[in-house]
Structure formats: C-alpha cells, structure tokens
Design an enzyme around this catalytic site. Structure first.
Site, PDB file in Angstrom:
ATOM      1  N   ASP A   1      -1.890   5.305  -4.522  1.00  0.00           N
ATOM      2  CA  ASP A   1      -1.350   3.905  -3.921  1.00  0.00           C
ATOM      3  C   ASP A   1      -0.042   3.832  -3.248  1.00  0.00           C
ATOM      4  OD1 ASP A   1       0.364   3.838  -6.012  1.00  0.00           O
ATOM      5  OD2 ASP A   1      -0.040   1.711  -6.178  1.00  0.00           O
ATOM      6  N   GLU A   2       0.539   5.099  -2.879  1.00  0.00           N
ATOM      7  CA  GLU A   2       1.588   5.093  -2.454  1.00  0.00           C
ATOM      8  C   GLU A   2       1.954   6.135  -1.143  1.00  0.00           C
ATOM      9  OE1 GLU A   2       5.191   6.381  -4.661  1.00  0.00           O
ATOM     10  OE2 GLU A   2       3.641   7.149  -6.236  1.00  0.00           O
TER      11      GLU A   2
ATOM     12  N   ASP B   1       4.357   1.210  -1.662  1.00  0.00           N
ATOM     13  CA  ASP B   1       3.673   1.311  -3.021  1.00  0.00           C
ATOM     14  C   ASP B   1       2.755  -0.091  -3.221  1.00  0.00           C
ATOM     15  OD1 ASP B   1       4.135   3.050  -5.863  1.00  0.00           O
ATOM     16  OD2 ASP B   1       3.142   1.024  -6.090  1.00  0.00           O
TER      17      ASP B   1
HETATM   18  P1  TTP Z   1       1.419   2.616  -9.840  1.00  0.00           P
HETATM   19  O1  TTP Z   1       1.921   2.544  -8.537  1.00  0.00           O
HETATM   20  O2  TTP Z   1       2.307   3.441 -10.760  1.00  0.00           O
HETATM   21  O3  TTP Z   1       1.354   1.327 -10.722  1.00  0.00           O
HETATM   22  P2  TTP Z   1       0.617   0.054 -10.132  1.00  0.00           P
HETATM   23  O4  TTP Z   1       0.374   0.107  -8.661  1.00  0.00           O
HETATM   24  O5  TTP Z   1      -0.584  -0.315 -11.125  1.00  0.00           O
HETATM   25  O6  TTP Z   1       1.679  -1.168 -10.247  1.00  0.00           O
HETATM   26  P3  TTP Z   1       3.025  -1.228  -9.741  1.00  0.00           P
HETATM   27  O7  TTP Z   1       3.106  -2.548  -9.006  1.00  0.00           O
HETATM   28  O8  TTP Z   1       4.190  -1.204 -10.618  1.00  0.00           O
HETATM   29  O9  TTP Z   1       3.089  -0.087  -8.639  1.00  0.00           O
HETATM   30  O10 TTP Z   1       0.155   3.563 -10.094  1.00  0.00           O
HETATM   31  C1  TTP Z   1      -0.891   3.212  -9.166  1.00  0.00           C
HETATM   32  C2  TTP Z   1      -2.387   3.304  -9.823  1.00  0.00           C
HETATM   33  O11 TTP Z   1      -2.460   4.462 -10.550  1.00  0.00           O
HETATM   34  C3  TTP Z   1      -2.512   2.307 -11.090  1.00  0.00           C
HETATM   35  O12 TTP Z   1      -2.977   0.809 -10.424  1.00  0.00           O
HETATM   36  C4  TTP Z   1      -3.295   2.807 -11.998  1.00  0.00           C
HETATM   37  C5  TTP Z   1      -3.096   4.188 -11.828  1.00  0.00           C
HETATM   38  N1  TTP Z   1      -2.333   4.661 -12.998  1.00  0.00           N
HETATM   39  C6  TTP Z   1      -2.951   5.151 -14.022  1.00  0.00           C
HETATM   40  O13 TTP Z   1      -4.214   5.453 -14.274  1.00  0.00           O
HETATM   41  N2  TTP Z   1      -2.318   5.796 -15.202  1.00  0.00           N
HETATM   42  C7  TTP Z   1      -0.817   5.496 -15.103  1.00  0.00           C
HETATM   43  O14 TTP Z   1      -0.175   6.149 -15.938  1.00  0.00           O
HETATM   44  C8  TTP Z   1      -0.229   4.997 -14.067  1.00  0.00           C
HETATM   45  C9  TTP Z   1       1.454   5.093 -13.983  1.00  0.00           C
HETATM   46  C10 TTP Z   1      -1.075   4.666 -12.968  1.00  0.00           C
HETATM   47 MG    MG Z   2       1.627   0.828  -7.398  1.00  0.00          MG
END
Ligand code: TTP
Ligand code: MG
Length: 399
Positions: A107-108, A9
């Site tokens: 992103d995962e 991720d």
């Molecule tokens: P995530 O992987 O949940 O968050 P992140 O990568 O920003 O942070 P982390 O280091 O905790 O993994 O989500 C991936 C992307 O998806 C995030 O960068 C933006 C988008 N996203 C939204 O647009 N709205 C949301 O509510 C969430 C959770 C994510």
């Molecule tokens: Mg993320």
C-alpha cells in the site's frame, strides 16, 4: 538540482478495502486478522479501521488482546488477492503521474515528480489530483508526503493520517524534522533509542545539533548515517529495483509446539506457498530468512544468501530447514514460523535447468502450480503434508 519526491501510503488499507466492499461496515470498528475465536484465537491483527484504533487496537497485536479491547468490533479474515488487486489499481493510477515509481509495499510507493509536477500545476495540485483519482477509482483514502528526499517524504505522509497531505519545501526540512522523535530515523530501533537518549538526544533536532564526529565515534558508519538523516540528507533515488524488496509467509501454530515433525511440515508448507507466490510474480530470490517466534513472543531471524537466485520450493525448504536446525531454541516451544526471501530478481533468466536434479525439482513445482491454478491453492500438497492437513489445524497469517 533539488528533487521533489512524493510518498503515498493508503489509510488502514486492508480494513478500508473491507469497508468499501461492505458499506454497512463503514464508520465502524473493523479488525482484519486471524480468527478471534471468541477471545481464544491465536495469530495477530493485520490492521484495523481508524474506528477500531480508538479502542487501542493496532497491527501485530495478538488477536486475543484485540478481542479483549473490543469484542463488539467486526472481525474479518484477510483476503490477500482482493487487496493485491486494489493495490494494482492504485499503482496504475500513480504510474500516470511519473514514470519513476517505486512500490515499497502493498500500500505504499514513492514517486519522483521532479520533472513531471509542472505538468499538473505543481506538487500540491498533483497530490490532490492523485488523491481524487484514487478515491474515485477505489473509494479509498490515502496520505501523501512531499519533500526533497525519500526519508522526509515518508515521514511527512505519516504525520497527518488519515487523508493527510503534508508538503515540506527545500528550505524547511531541518525545521520540519527538529521536533520529531529519534525513533522515526531509519535504522534507529529499540536498541539504539536508549543509547542516544543516554547522550541527551531525544529529538531529531537534538541529533542534528550533535557533532558529526561524536556520533561517528560512538556508532561508526551508522552514526554518520543518523547525522545525515537528521540534516535531511538522503540522496537515494526512486527506483524500481526489486532487490530491496522481500516476500514472506508465516504461520502461527494453533498451540505452541515442540513437535519437530509438525514444525518440519509447517516449514515445508510455508516454502511451498512462498515459492508458488514467487513464481506467480515471476521473481526469484537470493536471500532466505527464517523467522522464529518462541512461546514467550521473543522473535529471532536467521538468514543466508545463495550463489544463484531460486524460486523452487525444494531449495527454499532445504535452506530453511538448515537454518532451523542451526537455531538453538533451548527446549522452548514455538509459536510462529516464517520464511522470507529477499534480493529479488525479476524474470526467469537465471533458471538452472542444466542439472537433472534441478530440472526434476522444477518440474514438480510446475506440476503443482498447474493444479493450483485450476483447482485452488489448497488442492495440492506434497505427500508429507497430507498428514498435517488432516490432523492438526493451524492458522495461516495472510498474506
Ligand atoms: P500499513 O500501511 O502499515 O498500515 P495501514 O495501511 O493498515 O494503516 P495506516 O493508515 O496506518 O497506513 O500497512 C499496510 C497493510 O499491510 C495493512 O493494511 C495490513 C498489512 N499489514 C499486516 O498485515 N501486518 C502488519 O503488521 C502491518 C503493519 C501491516
Ligand atoms: Mg497504510
């Protein structure tokens, strides 16, 4: 045979891409989301950099609240296409480490590395190499979890963010899970947590110690599912089957609205955009879900599944409108509308072009696609939308 599953991720993904593209923003609080309009903005935070998280800002928080917590942060509107491009780069790198790759969001991804890890000197060495390659190619950091199942690998990747690497060997799974909160179990949401807590179950370890039968009596099949997860039992394979994924579009109104026409036009616009996204990705969907958030932030979803998968705006709109009409909002004003499609199928195989009506609808969409490709996504709208575009301004939550 025990499996080795890797879950990756990206860290603060959208915000990290912004910091990488704007080096002067590195090390600073960066908030990606709706326009804050000096604290009066509507819509939500998509994500923010870890520097911004120290102020208590997080995904899905109203942008006005983020502004209150830190008006000095750097506020940026999302650039969906850029993030999709970086996402593709990351997935491309991952695909070099195993053919069994399942992307689950922008992103995962999961990677089954059972048979390929030895080629890279073992799972840990492989994970380090993946991190190094991603950093070299994209300038971004990610977190990785490695475990014998998807469930445990996903928890592991989240545990030492950012830039984490957590390995859970076969014999360690139950010990690893035991101290974690039950809310980390898939399917254990805000309604279930209090029910389990009332039974004296607070951690995954508490749940694992519970008799299987007691959980089944209380929760039925879901109880069995919890019991199995608590013991680290999750046999789901890593697969690139798209049926579990979904695509969606949503939009927050500039002001909460009770105006039926404004809602109808917003719905049509969302369906148009969503259908366009689907056609670009060459997928069709069978299940349509409408999301409604009322002024008091209470959120509802209504779904229906179709006989055959679709990617036409007209069909999405038809079903979304019916779902909307069947929802009784009891006079409440609406803050946000969203449309999602799931049970996606790849390819154009099942196109229903045999009825003249279907052919006509499809043709309208394809003409609109051509214009959008040439002149940009805002160049064309159905006639009934033009009014809306001129008169009211509403914020679009990307992507
Ligand atoms: P995530 O992987 O949940 O968050 P992140 O990568 O920003 O942070 P982390 O280091 O905790 O993994 O989500 C991936 C992307 O998806 C995030 O960068 C933006 C988008 N996203 C939204 O647009 N709205 C949301 O509510 C969430 C959770 C994510
Ligand atoms: Mg993320």
């Amino acid at each position: 045979m025990p499996r080795t599953i890797l879950h990756l991720d990206m860290d603060a993904f959208f915000a990290a891409v912004e910091q990488s593209d704007h080096p002067e923003w590195r090390g600073k609080p960066v908030v990606v989301g709706a326009d804050p309009r000096g604290g009066r903005g509507r819509g939500v935070v998509s994500t923010c950099s870890y520097e911004a998280r120290r102020f208590g800002i997080h995904s899905a928080m109203p942008i006005s609240k983020a502004w209150k917590l830190n008006p000095g942060a750097i506020y940026v509107q999302p650039r969906g296409q850029r993030y999709a491009e970086v996402s593709r780069q990351v997935m491309e790198i991952l695909s070099h480490f195993s053919p069994d790759l399942e992307q689950i969001s922008i992103d995962e991804a999961f990677l089954d590395i059972t048979s390929t890890q030895k080629l890279f000197g073992g799972a840990e060495a492989m994970a380090k190499r993946i991190k190094a390659e991603i950093r070299k190619e994209t300038n971004l950091s990610c977190s990785i979890g490695i475990a014998p199942s998807k469930f445990v690998a996903k928890i592991a990747s989240d545990l030492r963010k950012p830039d984490g690497l957590v390995l859970v060997p076969e014999g360690e799974v139950e010990r690893f899970l035991a101290p974690l909160e039950i809310a980390r179990l898939w399917g254990c949401g805000p309604k279930t947590v209090p029910l389990l807590q009332a039974m004296g179950i607070f951690t995954i370890g508490d749940l694992a110690a519970c008799a299987q039968l007691e959980l089944i009596n209380k929760f039925g099949q879901v109880g069995l599912h919890f019991w199995r997860l608590a013991h680290g039992l999750d046999e789901r394979p890593v697969s690139d089957d798209h049926s579990a994924k979904s695509m969606s579009r949503e939009s927050t109104f500039a002001a909460d609205t009770g105006d039926e026409e404004e809602m109808r036009q917003t719905l049509l616009s969302l369906c148009d955009d969503l259908a366009y996204d689907m056609r670009r990705h060459e997928v069709r969907g069978r299940t349509i879900t409408l999301k409604i958030r009322l002024a008091d932030f209470s959120t509802f979803t209504r779904s229906r599944s179709l006989e055959t998968a679709t990617d036409t705006s007209a069909e999405l709109f038809h079903h979304a409108s019916e779902l909307f009409a069947s929802f009784n909002r009891k006079g409440a004003r609406i803050r946000l509308l969203g449309v999602a499609v799931s049970q996606l199928q790849q390819g154009e195989g099942q196109m229903d072009l045999f009825t003249p009506e279907a052919a006509r609808k499809d043709k309208v969409d394809r003409i609109m696609d051509d214009v959008r490709k040439k002149f940009g996504t805002r160049a064309i709208s159905r006639a009934s939308l033009l009014q809306n575009r001129r008169d009211s301004q509403w914020i679009r939550d990307e992507p």
